[in-house]
Design a protein around this motif. Structure first.
Motif, mmCIF file in Angstrom:
data_model
loop_
_atom_site.group_PDB
_atom_site.id
_atom_site.type_symbol
_atom_site.label_atom_id
_atom_site.label_comp_id
_atom_site.label_asym_id
_atom_site.label_seq_id
_atom_site.Cartn_x
_atom_site.Cartn_y
_atom_site.Cartn_z
ATOM 1 N N ARG A 33 0.857 -1.202 0.144
ATOM 2 C CA ARG A 33 0.047 0.056 -0.118
ATOM 3 C C ARG A 33 0.718 1.341 0.145
ATOM 4 O O ARG A 33 0.618 2.207 -0.813
ATOM 5 N N THR A 57 -5.567 2.211 -9.788
ATOM 6 C CA THR A 57 -6.433 1.128 -9.990
ATOM 7 C C THR A 57 -6.120 0.026 -8.646
ATOM 8 O O THR A 57 -6.923 -0.569 -8.273
ATOM 9 N N ALA A 60 -7.121 1.558 -5.521
ATOM 10 C CA ALA A 60 -8.666 1.015 -5.531
ATOM 11 C C ALA A 60 -9.221 -0.360 -5.169
ATOM 12 O O ALA A 60 -10.084 -0.499 -4.274
ATOM 13 N N GLU A 61 -8.718 -1.057 -6.072
ATOM 14 C CA GLU A 61 -9.169 -2.389 -6.164
ATOM 15 C C GLU A 61 -8.680 -3.260 -4.816
ATOM 16 O O GLU A 61 -9.397 -4.218 -4.313
ATOM 17 N N GLN A 62 -7.303 -3.197 -4.687
ATOM 18 C CA GLN A 62 -6.940 -3.878 -3.611
ATOM 19 C C GLN A 62 -6.851 -3.338 -2.168
ATOM 20 O O GLN A 62 -6.947 -4.043 -1.110
ATOM 21 N N PHE A 63 -7.133 -2.124 -1.947
ATOM 22 C CA PHE A 63 -7.036 -1.609 -0.716
ATOM 23 C C PHE A 63 -8.382 -0.602 -0.360
ATOM 24 O O PHE A 63 -8.534 -0.108 0.651
ATOM 25 N N GLY A 64 -9.147 -0.504 -1.443
ATOM 26 C CA GLY A 64 -10.290 0.344 -1.184
ATOM 27 C C GLY A 64 -9.919 1.648 -0.834
ATOM 28 O O GLY A 64 -10.998 2.275 -0.429
ATOM 29 N N GLU A 65 -8.991 2.351 -1.330
ATOM 30 C CA GLU A 65 -8.660 3.689 -1.008
ATOM 31 C C GLU A 65 -9.527 4.621 -1.896
ATOM 32 O O GLU A 65 -9.974 4.184 -3.052
ATOM 33 N N PRO A 66 -9.841 5.817 -1.310
ATOM 34 C CA PRO A 66 -10.744 6.821 -2.192
ATOM 35 C C PRO A 66 -9.575 7.520 -3.135
ATOM 36 O O PRO A 66 -9.285 8.678 -3.174
ATOM 37 N N GLU A 150 -14.305 4.066 -13.687
ATOM 38 C CA GLU A 150 -15.469 5.103 -13.574
ATOM 39 C C GLU A 150 -14.883 6.398 -13.938
ATOM 40 O O GLU A 150 -13.918 6.924 -13.719
#
Length: 166
Positions: A33, A57, A60-66, A150
């Motif tokens: 991360r 990406t 967002a995908e692995q850590f759910g970060e904004p 998105e």
């Protein structure tokens, strides 16, 4: 099907292999991360759409970060003080490494980073300079598959070259 960056290195596969080895060594010594945050910060400062899209990406995908918020202003994205300092250091490495003082590094130590942790952030940012600048100097556009991201996030991560049409 090879990626656009793999095609760009077709004339010098030995250099791509060396890059992969170097990048793997840098990444292996770091929390993933933290590596992704440092790399995103460096890529944004380098205006590398390809690297911003790739590493944004992962965040967002692995850590759910904004990621959109982080990309737009990591100081206001709800990250902790260590994450912000790591991203600031990565940006400074890209922007002007000669401006970094021991006091700047001491601030990171005071936040709990070891000298190895600090070096890893510097290595991640410096390595990103090589890769991003190589891709941009060869006019390599991010892969068309990034168009599926998105729209608001895509807009925040496309900071240089546009995404390829196909």
């Amino acid at each position: 099907m090879p990626t656009n960056y793999e095609r760009a290195f077709a004339e010098r596969p030995d250099v791509l292999a060396a890059w992969v080895q170097l990048n793997s060594a840098v990444k292996a010594g770091m929390d993933l991360r933290r590596y992704e945050l440092a790399t995103l910060a460096a890529a944004r400062r380098l205006r590398s759409s390809y690297c911003c899209l790739a590493h944004g990406t992962v965040l967002a995908e692995q850590f759910g970060e904004p990621v959109r918020e982080i990309a737009l202003d990591h100081h206001a994205a709800g990250l902790d003080e260590v994450d912000v300092a790591v991203m600031d250091l990565a940006e400074r490495v890209v922007e002007d490494a000669t401006s970094i003082t021991d006091g700047d590094l001491q601030h990171l130590r005071d936040l709990g980073l070891s000298d190895t942790d600090i070096m890893d952030v510097v290595l991640a940012a410096a390595a990103r300079c090589f890769f991003s600048k190589t891709l941009d100097a060869l006019c390599v556009e991010p892969d068309a598959s990034y168009r599926d991201i998105e729209p608001e996030l895509r807009e925040a991560l496309v900071v240089g070259r546009p995404i390829a049409d196909a």
